[in-house]
Scaffold this active site. Structure first.
Site, PDB file in Angstrom:
ATOM      1  N   GLU A  53      80.313  23.627 -34.239  1.00 47.08           N
ATOM      2  CA  GLU A  53      79.693  24.182 -33.143  1.00 47.08           C
ATOM      3  C   GLU A  53      78.358  24.086 -33.594  1.00 47.08           C
ATOM      4  O   GLU A  53      77.955  24.436 -34.669  1.00 47.08           O
ATOM      5  CB  GLU A  53      79.950  25.626 -32.805  1.00 47.08           C
ATOM      6  CG  GLU A  53      81.381  26.013 -32.686  1.00 47.08           C
ATOM      7  CD  GLU A  53      81.731  27.407 -32.716  1.00 47.08           C
ATOM      8  OE1 GLU A  53      80.652  28.267 -32.912  1.00 47.08           O
ATOM      9  OE2 GLU A  53      82.872  27.899 -32.443  1.00 47.08           O
ATOM     10  N   ASP A  64      73.774  37.686 -32.811  1.00 45.41           N
ATOM     11  CA  ASP A  64      73.936  37.056 -34.212  1.00 45.41           C
ATOM     12  C   ASP A  64      73.416  38.141 -35.597  1.00 45.41           C
ATOM     13  O   ASP A  64      72.466  38.803 -35.172  1.00 45.41           O
ATOM     14  CB  ASP A  64      72.944  35.710 -34.241  1.00 45.41           C
ATOM     15  CG  ASP A  64      73.725  34.554 -33.342  1.00 45.41           C
ATOM     16  OD1 ASP A  64      74.936  34.384 -33.680  1.00 45.41           O
ATOM     17  OD2 ASP A  64      73.024  33.918 -32.877  1.00 45.41           O
TER      18      ASP A  64
END
Length: 270
Positions: A53, A64
């Protein structure tokens, strides 16, 4: 047009045929530089990653944790653009032959244009996109263009997702389902455990798509644990941290290759 979604599906099927989980590595484009990011993808594949990815760095990465935020900041300060993400996908795919997806928040695609983004990603050899913040009920335009270009649409499910919601999400997705192992932001965890296993079971009850688990896996022991119940083990922050902690780029590339090797052994011990 089937595009590289077929390569993604066949890669996951090949891992299953070997009675193991696939190792899926996440790395942000443009980190530490665009060229360095391409080399990092090559390094994790050389170490044993089956699928990669490539993250599209975003200025407000709400899902994140601090490690990936730090890498995104470095990439954005370096001036990374969507064109650089596409170049990363193209060069890394050409060099490795493995399926490469882009993981991105929706806003950059929306601004860039869905048709343009999907066409360019398919032309670059990309296998699809992971879209953590795109609601399924708002995804029709994306899916129309992704299907046209043979791209997978990977949605994220979480332990908080109710069964009916899981069925809606998995019916709309393709390629695989990304199961977030726990609530919260990305980052390495001491344990990924029972919550993730329960989520995989509930997700599998709604779909024949492979179910891959991410958020928290950082070493071979955890990789083996997750490989015991998931079709794929997704590792991101641990790779990024290896690069961040290294004294220079060459050492960083050696570190991610070594970590990929350890994790690749882990997913084979299910």
């Amino acid at each position: 047009m089937s595009g590289n979604i077929d390569l993604l599906s066949s890669t996951l099927a090949a891992a299953r045929a070997e009675d193991r989980a696939a190792l899926i590595a996440y790395l942000p484009a443009g980190f530490p530089t665009v060229d360095g990011g391409i080399e990092a993808v090559k390094a994790v594949v050389a170490g044993g990653a089956d699928i990669v990815e490539v993250g599209l760095p975003h200025s407000d990465p709400v899902l994140d944790g601090p490690v990936i935020q730090t890498a995104d900041d470095i990439a954005l300060r370096g001036g990374v653009r969507i064109a650089d993400v596409m170049r990363t996908v193209r060069e890394a795919h050409e060099a490795t032959g493995v399926p490469i997806l882009v993981m991105t928040y929706w806003n950059p695609i929306d601004r860039y244009g869905v048709e343009r983004f999907t066409a360019e990603l398919a032309a670059a050899g990309g296998a699809g996109c992971i879209l953590p913040d795109l609601p399924v009920q708002e995804s029709a335009l994306w899916r129309e263009h992704a299907d046209k270009h043979g791209l997978a649409t990977v949605f994220v499910v979480a332990p908080s997702s109710r069964d009916a919601r899981l069925a809606t999400i998995t019916a709309a997705g393709s390629g695989f389902v990304y199961a977030a192992s726990l609530m919260g932001v990305t980052g390495t965890r001491a344990s990924v455990g029972a919550q993730a296993q329960e989520l995989v079971g509930r997700t599998r009850a709604t779909t024949d798509l492979p179910v891959c688990v991410g958020l928290g896996v950082s070493d071979a022991v955890q990789a083996a644990e997750v490989a015991g119940f998931a079709d794929g083990v997704i590792v991101g922050s641990a790779f990024v941290k290896s690069m961040l902690d290294a004294p220079d780029e060459a050492a960083g590339l050696a570190a991610v290759r070594s970590l990929a090797g350890e994790l690749a052994e882990g997913v084979r011990k299910r």
